[in-house]
Design an enzyme around this catalytic site. Structure first.
Site, PDB file in Angstrom:
ATOM      1  N   CYS A  67      41.410  59.925  66.940  1.00 49.22           N
ATOM      2  CA  CYS A  67      41.858  60.502  65.676  1.00 49.22           C
ATOM      3  C   CYS A  67      43.388  60.459  65.586  1.00 49.22           C
ATOM      4  O   CYS A  67      44.076  61.170  66.316  1.00 49.22           O
ATOM      5  CB  CYS A  67      41.335  61.941  65.589  1.00 49.22           C
ATOM      6  N   CYS A  70      45.232  63.699  64.949  1.00 47.02           N
ATOM      7  CA  CYS A  70      45.196  64.589  66.121  1.00 47.02           C
ATOM      8  C   CYS A  70      46.420  64.351  67.006  1.00 47.02           C
ATOM      9  O   CYS A  70      46.978  65.289  67.571  1.00 47.02           O
ATOM     10  CB  CYS A  70      43.913  64.373  66.929  1.00 47.02           C
TER      11      CYS A  70
END
Length: 173
Positions: A67, A70
């Site tokens: 991600c 993230c």
């Protein structure tokens, strides 16, 4: 003339579509504001020991190595945890990666040792309970263990500032 994709190209496309679906699934219900903080020790999380959560504002952040947002959220979480060093605030970052090695590779990539607790939900029990529809997704619980705020995705300074505003509010209550 049309070209037929190779098997590896087709598999890569399927993988990309699956990752996008997992990153932005608006159909997943997830935990609702007002829900109690589950007994996290029952999920079999791997990694560091669970800190004491009673009487503290608790931020549960779900993330994954694949991600992109993230990767950007970790420095903000680091900044937030350092800001609240002397306050009853706990940040628990929970990896939903399939493999522990992917989580470890991500942590090496960020190039700092996080000031917050990092766990791995290898059995996918906790992620099933919370059902985050976006990576990252963060759940902020008040000092009584009630879910008060849910943040989906990460939007830089705007997200960081919202976290701080929410945490400040909960610490004053």
């Amino acid at each position: 003339m049309k070209t037929i994709p190779t098997l590896s190209q087709a598999l890569k496309l399927v993988g990309t579509l699956l990752a996008l679906a997992l990153c932005t699934n608006p159909l997943t219900a997830g935990m609702e504001v007002g829900a109690p903080l589950p007994a996290l020790a029952e999920y079999g999380l791997e990694g560091a020991s669970l800190p004491t959560l009673t009487g503290k504002v608790v931020v549960v952040d779900f993330w994954a190595s694949w991600c992109g947002p993230c990767l950007l959220s970790f420095p903000a979480l680091q900044e937030i945890q350092k800001h609240y060093t002397d306050a009853p605030v706990v940040i628990l970052a929970v990896s939903v990666d399939e493999k522990k090695e992917d989580k470890e590779r991500f942590l090496k990539k960020i190039k700092f040792t996080p000031a917050f607790t990092i766990m791995h939900d290898a059995q996918k029990k906790m992620v099933q309970t919370f059902a985050p529809g976006t990576m990252p997704s963060s759940y902020i619980f008040d000092k009584t263990g009630k879910l008060r705020f849910v943040h989906t995705g990460f939007h830089g300074a705007k997200s960081r500032d919202e976290f701080i505003k929410n945490i400040d509010q909960l610490l004053k209550e």
